[in-house]
Design a protein around this motif. Structure first.
Motif, PDB file in Angstrom:
ATOM      1  N   LYS A  59       0.849  -1.197   0.000  1.00 35.63           N
ATOM      2  CA  LYS A  59       0.000   0.000   0.000  1.00 35.63           C
ATOM      3  C   LYS A  59       0.882   1.243   0.000  1.00 35.63           C
ATOM      4  O   LYS A  59       1.886   1.297   0.720  1.00 35.63           O
ATOM      5  N   GLY A  60       0.514   2.226  -0.818  1.00 36.19           N
ATOM      6  CA  GLY A  60       1.292   3.454  -0.872  1.00 36.19           C
ATOM      7  C   GLY A  60       2.644   3.283  -1.536  1.00 36.19           C
ATOM      8  O   GLY A  60       3.572   4.067  -1.292  1.00 36.19           O
ATOM      9  N   ILE A  61       2.768   2.262  -2.379  1.00 38.28           N
ATOM     10  CA  ILE A  61       4.034   2.026  -3.078  1.00 38.28           C
ATOM     11  C   ILE A  61       4.345   3.205  -4.002  1.00 38.28           C
ATOM     12  O   ILE A  61       3.479   3.714  -4.700  1.00 38.28           O
ATOM     13  N   GLU A  62       5.590   3.627  -4.014  1.00 36.66           N
ATOM     14  CA  GLU A  62       6.020   4.734  -4.861  1.00 36.66           C
ATOM     15  C   GLU A  62       6.784   4.176  -6.054  1.00 36.66           C
ATOM     16  O   GLU A  62       7.757   3.434  -5.898  1.00 36.66           O
ATOM     17  N   VAL A  63       6.330   4.521  -7.239  1.00 40.14           N
ATOM     18  CA  VAL A  63       6.981   4.054  -8.470  1.00 40.14           C
ATOM     19  C   VAL A  63       7.259   5.240  -9.379  1.00 40.14           C
ATOM     20  O   VAL A  63       6.609   6.280  -9.287  1.00 40.14           O
ATOM     21  N   THR A  64       8.253   5.076 -10.243  1.00 39.93           N
ATOM     22  CA  THR A  64       8.622   6.125 -11.194  1.00 39.93           C
ATOM     23  C   THR A  64       8.513   5.580 -12.610  1.00 39.93           C
ATOM     24  O   THR A  64       9.052   4.522 -12.918  1.00 39.93           O
ATOM     25  N   LEU A  65       7.813   6.321 -13.457  1.00 34.93           N
ATOM     26  CA  LEU A  65       7.623   5.925 -14.847  1.00 34.93           C
ATOM     27  C   LEU A  65       8.383   6.877 -15.751  1.00 34.93           C
ATOM     28  O   LEU A  65       8.443   8.079 -15.490  1.00 34.93           O
ATOM     29  N   ASP A  66       8.951   6.333 -16.828  1.00 34.77           N
ATOM     30  CA  ASP A  66       9.724   7.176 -17.736  1.00 34.77           C
ATOM     31  C   ASP A  66       9.192   7.129 -19.168  1.00 34.77           C
ATOM     32  O   ASP A  66       9.880   7.494 -20.112  1.00 34.77           O
ATOM     33  N   GLY A  67       7.949   6.681 -19.330  1.00 33.94           N
ATOM     34  CA  GLY A  67       7.364   6.636 -20.659  1.00 33.94           C
ATOM     35  C   GLY A  67       6.828   7.994 -21.104  1.00 33.94           C
ATOM     36  O   GLY A  67       6.841   8.975 -20.353  1.00 33.94           O
ATOM     37  N   ASN A  68       6.349   8.043 -22.339  1.00 35.26           N
ATOM     38  CA  ASN A  68       5.760   9.267 -22.887  1.00 35.26           C
ATOM     39  C   ASN A  68       4.249   9.099 -22.889  1.00 35.26           C
ATOM     40  O   ASN A  68       3.701   8.361 -23.699  1.00 35.26           O
ATOM     41  N   TYR A  69       3.577   9.815 -21.983  1.00 37.82           N
ATOM     42  CA  TYR A  69       2.136   9.643 -21.823  1.00 37.82           C
ATOM     43  C   TYR A  69       1.360  10.916 -22.124  1.00 37.82           C
ATOM     44  O   TYR A  69       0.145  10.956 -21.977  1.00 37.82           O
ATOM     45  N   GLU A  70       2.046  11.950 -22.560  1.00 42.26           N
ATOM     46  CA  GLU A  70       1.407  13.239 -22.791  1.00 42.26           C
ATOM     47  C   GLU A  70       1.190  13.452 -24.279  1.00 42.26           C
ATOM     48  O   GLU A  70       2.073  13.181 -25.104  1.00 42.26           O
ATOM     49  N   TYR A  71       0.014  13.963 -24.626  1.00 40.03           N
ATOM     50  CA  TYR A  71      -0.296  14.210 -26.028  1.00 40.03           C
ATOM     51  C   TYR A  71       0.572  15.320 -26.580  1.00 40.03           C
ATOM     52  O   TYR A  71       0.734  16.374 -25.967  1.00 40.03           O
TER      53      TYR A  71
END
Length: 388
Positions: A59-71
């Motif tokens: 619960k409350g795990i912190e993750v970092t994403l480096d993909g391109n998700y913005e239009y």
């Protein structure tokens, strides 16, 4: 509830086989059900997941994403181009009249031997890639020399020349034979590779939209949804990986692991039996070691079953339960899309010694709920501070 993790031990391995094994015929369902019940014991495998799983943080795990998700307009343009290229779309190019070595040509052709057309040797409205001796936009190749004689001829011409089939050609009547192919050159084509090549006519004829504007609006919706799906999938994957790394599975109950392996082998065997053989016989006929296949499968199933047990433990810790409405929404598209007419037949088809199909899919539903719970409670950071 989204069907993201359905049957973690099973679905990725057997999706095609399961669909092929499904029946939309009630009599067939009942026959399958009775046969399966006759060979499946009623003694259920019992285990306490808490005896095997030590949960870490979930619960409350912190993750970092480096993909391109913005239009972005640039990203959308790339998406449009990729989509158009995947269609392998070709249209008439009226500026070209003579076939060159790298031309794309639309033809009708007839194959004949001693003046008589042979079966399978004729076709109309075929788009041919002359340079690669194949169907335009695909890797479906022709016999050697099939397109070579077209070079230098013009639109509207009828062209005839001899071609020899290879000695090893699958049709024994044509293997090694020299035949004549007669081509009617309809037009020379060009590839549609970007949105600047699109016209209202092209869009209407090939994509079902009246105008380029309407088609691009549709693609923009798809592109936006793709970004949203990528974000959701990457977030889920990151959270699951973190949960798995934080938790420990001391061992998998031997009976549970065997049940998971048995289910895959059983459903695979059904697929092969429909062709009059078995998975074992087919593998050995192709030179594979069946025991090695089962061994590799078992190792793969161990990993997925460990993940399943971790999520089962989370569901138990959080008091997650199988609610009727949510489960019906989860299971209905699964069994109907696989061609089963009712749940009883579906459950029977996925039952093995010690583990019933209903129990299996209800656990799959709970692992989905556990995953959703963890994802909803996770903290997501992005390497790009502007990403949302």
């Amino acid at each position: 509830m989204k069907n993201k993790l359905i049957a973690m031990t099973l679905m990725a391995t057997m999706a095609i086989s399961l669909i092929a094994c499904g029946k939309d015929n009630k009599d067939s369902d009942e026959k399958k059900k009775s046969e399966k019940e006759a060979t499946t014991t009623q003694t259920e495998i019992e285990y306490n997941v808490d005896d095997y799983v030590t949960l870490g943080d979930y619960k409350g795990i912190e993750v970092t994403l480096d993909g391109n998700y913005e239009y972005t307009d640039e990203g959308f343009d790339e998406y449009v181009q990729s989509t158009i290229n995947s269609e392998a779309l070709f249209v008439e190019d009226s500026t070209q009249t003579e076939i060159k070595e790298d031309s794309i040509v639309n033809v009708d052709y007839v194959g004949s031997q001693d003046g008589v057309a042979f079966n399978g040797g004729s076709a109309e409205d075929q788009m041919i890639d002359v340079a690669n001796n194949c169907s335009a936009g695909s890797m479906s190749g022709y016999i050697e020399g099939f397109t070579a004689g077209l070079v230098g001829h013009s639109v509207g011409e009828e062209v005839a020349y001899e071609v020899t089939f290879p000695e090893e050609y699958q049709n024994e009547d044509l293997a090694g034979q020299t035949v004549t192919f007669t081509f009617q050159v309809n037009y020379i084509a060009k590839a549609i590779t970007s949105k600047s090549d699109l016209t209202d006519e092209i869009v209407s004829e090939n994509f079902g939209y009246d105008t380029v504007k309407e088609y691009l609006a549709y693609l923009k919706e798809q592109y936006t949804k793709t970004l949203e799906d990528n974000l959701a999938n990457d977030k889920e994957t990151a959270v699951l990986n973190s949960i798995i790394n934080n938790s420990t599975v001391s061992e998998i109950p031997e009976e549970l692991l065997q049940a998971r392996v048995d289910l895959i082998l059983y459903t695979q065997d059904l697929q092969y039996q429909s062709y009059g053989t078995t998975m074992k016989d087919y593998a050995e006929s192709m030179g594979y070691d069946y025991d090695e296949i089962v061994s590799q499968l078992t190792e793969s199933v161990k990993e997925s079953t460990e993940t399943e047990m971790i999520l089962e433990a989370i569901a138990k810790a959080e008091g997650l339960e199988v609610d009727e409405d949510g489960y019906n929404e989860f299971i209905t598209p699964i069994y109907t899309q696989m061609g089963y007419s009712d749940l009883d037949s579906f459950y029977t088809a996925f039952s093995v010694d010690g583990y019933g199909g209903e129990r299996y899919f209800k656990l799959a539903y709970l692992t989905e709920k556990a995953t959703d719970f963890c994802v909803e409670n996770a903290v997501v950071n992005f390497t790009d501070s502007d990403a949302e």
